[in-house]
Design a protein around this motif. Structure first.
Motif, short mmCIF file in Angstrom:
data_model
loop_
_atom_site.label_atom_id
_atom_site.label_comp_id
_atom_site.label_asym_id
_atom_site.label_seq_id
_atom_site.Cartn_x
_atom_site.Cartn_y
_atom_site.Cartn_z
N PHE A 1 7.81 5.04 -3.94
CA PHE A 1 6.81 4.05 -4.55
C PHE A 1 7.12 4.18 -6.17
N TYR A 2 7.64 2.85 -6.55
CA TYR A 2 7.80 3.09 -8.20
C TYR A 2 6.79 2.34 -8.71
N ILE B 1 -5.17 0.83 -5.97
CA ILE B 1 -5.13 -0.44 -5.02
C ILE B 1 -3.70 -0.90 -4.78
N LYS B 2 -2.82 -0.85 -5.71
CA LYS B 2 -1.39 -0.94 -5.32
C LYS B 2 -0.91 -0.37 -4.23
N ARG B 3 -1.28 1.11 -4.21
CA ARG B 3 -0.89 2.12 -3.26
C ARG B 3 -1.36 1.52 -2.02
N GLY B 4 -2.93 1.26 -1.87
CA GLY B 4 -3.23 0.67 -0.64
C GLY B 4 -2.41 -0.72 -0.13
N LEU B 5 -2.15 -1.57 -0.93
CA LEU B 5 -1.35 -2.77 -0.59
C LEU B 5 -0.10 -2.03 -0.20
N ILE C 1 -1.26 6.34 1.57
CA ILE C 1 -2.33 6.21 0.33
C ILE C 1 -3.44 7.20 0.84
N SER C 2 -3.55 7.66 2.21
CA SER C 2 -4.52 8.48 2.90
C SER C 2 -3.88 10.08 2.81
N GLY C 3 -2.61 10.03 2.47
CA GLY C 3 -1.94 11.35 2.66
C GLY C 3 -1.25 11.50 4.00
N LYS C 4 -0.84 12.85 4.29
CA LYS C 4 0.07 12.85 5.40
C LYS C 4 -0.79 12.85 6.58
N CYS C 5 -0.54 11.67 7.38
CA CYS C 5 -1.57 11.46 8.76
C CYS C 5 -0.75 11.35 9.99
N ASN C 6 -1.27 11.88 11.12
CA ASN C 6 -0.62 11.48 12.44
C ASN C 6 -1.05 10.09 12.72
N THR C 7 0.28 9.22 12.92
CA THR C 7 0.02 7.88 13.22
C THR C 7 0.76 7.60 14.69
N THR C 8 -0.01 6.64 15.29
CA THR C 8 0.57 6.12 16.66
C THR C 8 0.67 4.71 16.60
N TYR C 9 1.90 4.38 17.05
CA TYR C 9 2.25 2.91 17.24
C TYR C 9 2.64 2.30 18.66
N HIS C 10 1.79 1.05 18.68
CA HIS C 10 1.96 0.51 20.15
C HIS C 10 2.54 -0.76 19.99
N VAL C 11 3.53 -1.18 20.38
CA VAL C 11 4.40 -2.40 20.26
C VAL C 11 4.59 -3.09 21.48
N ARG C 12 4.13 -4.52 21.23
CA ARG C 12 4.10 -5.60 22.47
C ARG C 12 4.64 -6.93 21.85
N MET D 1 6.71 7.67 -7.91
CA MET D 1 5.39 8.29 -8.14
C MET D 1 4.88 8.48 -6.41
N PRO D 2 3.99 9.52 -6.09
CA PRO D 2 3.56 9.76 -4.81
C PRO D 2 2.87 8.62 -4.33
N LEU D 3 3.13 8.22 -3.03
CA LEU D 3 2.33 7.06 -2.56
C LEU D 3 0.86 7.59 -2.01
N GLU D 4 0.56 8.78 -1.77
CA GLU D 4 -0.64 9.54 -1.45
C GLU D 4 -1.53 8.98 -2.90
#
Length: 893
Positions: free
Chosen positions: A135-136, A148-152, A170-181, A287-290
């Motif tokens: 993230f620059y 706000i820019k990190r959120g976008l 932006i929320s930190g390091k999180c466990n994320t699950t994707y469902h693709v259809r 810069m960090p995205l967090e």
């Protein structure tokens, strides 16, 4: 077969080529400018309220996105530029013009020129396989606009195949699950798993705490492997566990919708990302995205001294039973938490004597390093003249919601040093025990300060010679509830004399039944059945209660039932009443008791018709969907009709937790000589004594002695005023919850719930030889104030909701005994007075300029007083007691 193999290999090679030729994340076309419409909305409201009338705001803007560079060796590595344009700010709900704080104000006026310019400066993202690698942005921009820019930017992070992964956004390091259809991708983020520096604290007991739940879902609609639209929603719910109607929610929504695709600039020719960034603008930095921590400063807030002056009159000792005192106490704590050590000491050192105990309550309850340093510098434990303040400090430590290791270490060092007042020294070690338990409950048993405190209590108990010292360390263990202390408590319960044996037994009674091993139950059975030595009734009945409350066996229950009829007269009646209470209240042991009662040797008229006045009874105060509360009253007399022990308990519980809210025990012994009566077996040599012990919110307080020894008894009988003796009086921080939350749209939110209690518990024992009557009276005066504030803090405004709840009540337990005849007359009463109750909810939006919108709703009611029902036998006895009083009042003789 060979033909099928060749065909299969051809399919595989074709598929591999197609993957290599296209990115696994969103793919932008060269020389194109993608124009989006973006909005970020924040709502704050009651949990079940619709969003139409919520407090909140909406930021809307245009967003331009274009591809700057694609890695020549890897199509999955892209550099994109994102720029925010045409920013607008408005209320999230439709309102009349006079209630719209944004009316007539331009975006530049609302946000500020500097912030608006910073917000509209472009950012650059390096996307690798759809994930943000770098993230620059510009280094010296305000943290609010960066977030706000990190959120976008976090919205552009998406993978195009189903599965789970760990992502940084932006929320930190999180466990994320994707469902693709097909062309729809749903991203679910587990907010509880996010690893970032969290600020805040929770209450020690779950009943007094706040339940939270957070969810995050983002839905992507794709077209030609690029984003057509994004809808993201994040929800946080906060509910007060003991009153779930008191709660709040925060809803954060983001929408990004593609409006058009236009001709754009060409790609920058380069092999490395660094070269592209340097060509674009050398001022860009990675810069960090967090999100970075930000907090707006309060520019018009009063100083600590000014705030104290505004609430000072409500903190007078004569007003401590009012809800306004609890409210002022909470607001004072909030301000102390922002203050310096010097500011705190300035108030303490300049205030009058009668206000100092309340100030000490608040300063200690604040639990900041500055407040702890200030109060320890002020208090001198070598000076006995300030023992009242020292005691208030120690009790506030015992109720601490999130004690620090520094606090426990300081108390341990103080205890090792010179303490002028022996009662304060006793209170010190009792509080240390309470803090040890709080640390151990949260997994901190191995902390150095906790280990040191445990060693001190156990080692000094082992070396103690005087009974007073033994009792002091046993009280500490009664608070600590250490598993390793159980063998020690068993030794004192079985081998100790009088009060020591009783104290050790009641300490064991506080343990969860899962800790009560076979050895514990064997010891309790020996005590109850007196197989090794004679014990006092108080110890034997406690041992019986432990057995019956810890999954008793059939034979254990049968042996207890068979003993009824062989016990001293009043103990017979007490044990019978205890068994009946287990049955009527459907306690866990009730099934086993019913099985035993099928045996006529245990269940017969002779056994169940024993006379006496002792009793035990349990009933409900409230039964609700959130929590329920019970009261129990039991009273044990000696054979001569003099009180041995009265015990009042209030427990609060839900499906997962329990809180011992109040226990008040009045004990007396050795009073038979006053009326020339014969003591019961095992109690012939007891000194005259009466005192009171209290537990308040799982914290055992230092017991209070009414009199000790025959001389002290006669002195106090002759000088008695009938006024009750105070056990605890002060301000207690019940609920202490604060969580700061990073919303994925950029702003910071916080949820704070505080519950304060102004309490006055006193008790007394009156004894009349002339009327051959004794009376015990326990008075509980309480006022409660609960305040919740859920707020979203943006750099240009604050929006939130405040909830308040206040109530005042009094609960009296009176026990009257007339021993001019046998069986003597006993009347127990438990009364609650009319209780005023008020609740308010205020939603607000405010700008730094002072323009503010508020919407307030409230209700007030009076809860009718109530005399809590006990068993029918007690009601009949009360009629006789008060009937005989009215008869005697109308006659001279």
């Amino acid at each position: 077969m060979i033909l099928l193999t060749v065909l299969f290999l051809c399919i595989i090679s074709t598929y591999s080529a197609s993957v290599k030729g296209h990115t696994t994340g969103p793919s932008l076309n060269n020389d194109k400018l993608y124009k989006f419409a973006y909005s970020a909305e924040v709502y704050v409201d009651r949990v079940k309220a619709s969003l139409q009338k919520s407090a909140g705001y909406r930021i809307s803007s245009g967003v331009d996105v274009n591809l700057l560079w694609r890695n020549p060796d890897n199509d999955d590595d892209q550099l994109i530029k994102i720029a925010i344009k045409d920013v607008q700010v408005e209320s999230v709900s439709e309102r009349p013009a006079d209630k719209n704080i944004f009316k007539g104000k331009s975006t530049e006026k609302i946000i500020g020129k500097e912030y608006l310019e910073a917000l509209q400066r472009p950012i650059v993202l390096e996307l690798v396989r759809g994930k943000v690698k770098t993230f620059y942005s510009y280094q010296n921009e305000p943290g609010f606009t960066q977030n706000i820019k990190r959120g976008l930017a976090s919205l552009f992070q998406v993978q195009l195949h189903s599965g789970s992964s760990s992502e940084v956004d932006i929320s930190g390091k999180c466990n994320t699950t994707y469902h693709v259809r097909q062309d729809q991708v749903t991203k679910i983020k587990d907010l509880d798993s996010c690893e970032r520096q969290k600020k805040g604290f929770t209450s020690h007991n779950r009943i007094l705490d706040v339940g939270t739940k957070g969810t995050s879902a983002t839905v992507y609609m794709l077209e030609d492997s690029f984003i057509k639209s994004i809808k993201a929603e994040e929800n946080y719910v906060f509910l007060l566990n003991y009153r779930r109607k008191t709660g709040s929610k925060i809803v954060s929504k983001q929408r990004l919708e593609l409006k058009s695709v236009q001709a754009g600039l060409g790609l920058i020719a380069a092999k490395q990302v660094a070269s592209v960034i340097k060509t674009l603008d050398p001022n860009y930095v990675a810069m960090p995205l967090e999100a970075e921590p930000v907090k707006s400063e309060c520019k018009k807030c009063p100083s600590l001294s000014e705030h104290w002056q505004s609430i000072r009159e409500h903190m007078h000792p004569d007003k401590l039973s009012k809800a306004e005192a609890a409210k002022s106490f909470l607001s004072f704590i909030q301000n102390i938490r922002k203050a310096t050590k010097e500011d705190i000491l300035k108030i303490i050192r300049s205030e009058k004597k009668e206000f100092l105990p309340q100030i000490v309550d608040a300063v200690t309850s604040a639990q900041t390093p500055e407040s702890l340093e200030a109060i320890l510098e002020f208090l001198d434990f070598k000076d006995a003249s300030t023992s009242i303040l020292q005691e208030r400090f120690l009790y506030a430590c015992g109720f601490a919601s999130h004690p620090s290791e520094t606090l426990l270490k300081s108390l341990t060092e103080t205890f090792k040093g010179d303490v002028a007042n022996e009662e304060i020294r006793e209170t010190l070690v009792i509080v240390m025990g309470a803090l040890v338990r709080k640390f151990c409950d949260r997994g901190g048993c191995k902390l150095p300060a906790v280990m040191e405190a445990k060693r001190l209590i156990l080692n000094r108990l082992e070396k103690a010679k005087k009974d007073d010292n033994v009792q002091m360390y046993l009280l500490a263990l009664k608070n600590a509830l250490l598993p390793e202390a159980i063998p020690v408590l068993l030794k004192y319960a079985e081998s100790g004399e009088g009060p020591i044996s009783s104290l050790a037994a009641t300490a064991l009674q506080r343990y969860d039944p899962s800790f009560l091993t076979k050895e514990v139950k064997e010891t309790m059975n020996r005590i109850y059945h007196q197989t090794r030595k004679v014990h006092e009734k108080t110890v034997r009945t406690t041992a019986a209660a432990i057995i019956l409350n810890s999954n008793p066996s059939y034979m254990e229950v049968k042996n207890i039932l068979l003993s009824i009829g062989e016990l001293p007269m009043e103990m017979n009646k007490y044990m019978l009443s205890m068994i009946q209470d287990i049955l009527h209240f459907e306690m866990p042991a009730s099934k086993t008791v019913r099985k035993v009662l099928k045996d006529m040797r245990a269940h017969n008229y002779d056994r169940f018709s024993k006379m006496g006045s002792s009793s035990a009874y349990t009933g409900y105060i409230t039964r609700g969907p959130d929590v329920s509360s019970t009261y129990s009253l039991d009273i044990l007399y000696s054979g001569s009709g003099i009180l041995r022990r009265s015990n009042m308990n209030i427990h609060v519980f839900d499906r997962n937790a329990e809180l011992h809210a109040i226990q008040v025990v009045i004990e007396a012994q050795g009073l038979e000589s006053i009326i020339a009566a014969t003591p019961d077996e095992g109690e012939e040599n007891l000194d005259s004594f009466a005192g009171m012990s209290a537990i308040l919110f799982d914290f055992q307080l230092r017991p209070v002695t009414f009199f000790q020894g025959y001389g002290d008894l006669m002195s106090k009988m002759l000088s008695a005023t009938g006024d009750p003796m105070n056990v605890v009086k002060g301000l207690v921080l019940l609920t202490d919850y604060l969580q700061e939350i990073q919303l994925q749209s950029g702003p910071t939110a916080s949820a704070e719930f505080l519950g304060g209690l102004a309490i006055d518990i006193s008790g007394g024992m009156e004894f009349s030889l002339w009327y051959r009557e004794s009376k015990t009276n326990v008075k509980n005066r309480v006022a409660v104030f609960i305040a919740g504030n859920t707020e979203v803090d943006s750099f240009f405004m604050k929006t939130g909701m405040e909830s308040t709840l206040e109530a005042e009540t009094a609960l009296d337990f009176i026990s009257t005994v007339q021993f001019s005849q046998y069986p003597f007359l006993v009347c127990m009463q438990m009364d609650r007075v009319d209780s005023p109750f008020r609740a308010h909810v205020t939603k607000y939006e405010s700008l730094p300029s002072g323009r503010r919108y508020t919407a307030r709703k409230g209700k007030a009611a009076t809860l009718a007083g109530n005399e809590y029902p006990l068993h029918k036998e007690n009601s009949n006895m009360c009629k006789r007691v008060f009937g005989s009083k009215s008869d005697s009042a109308g006659s001279w003789f």
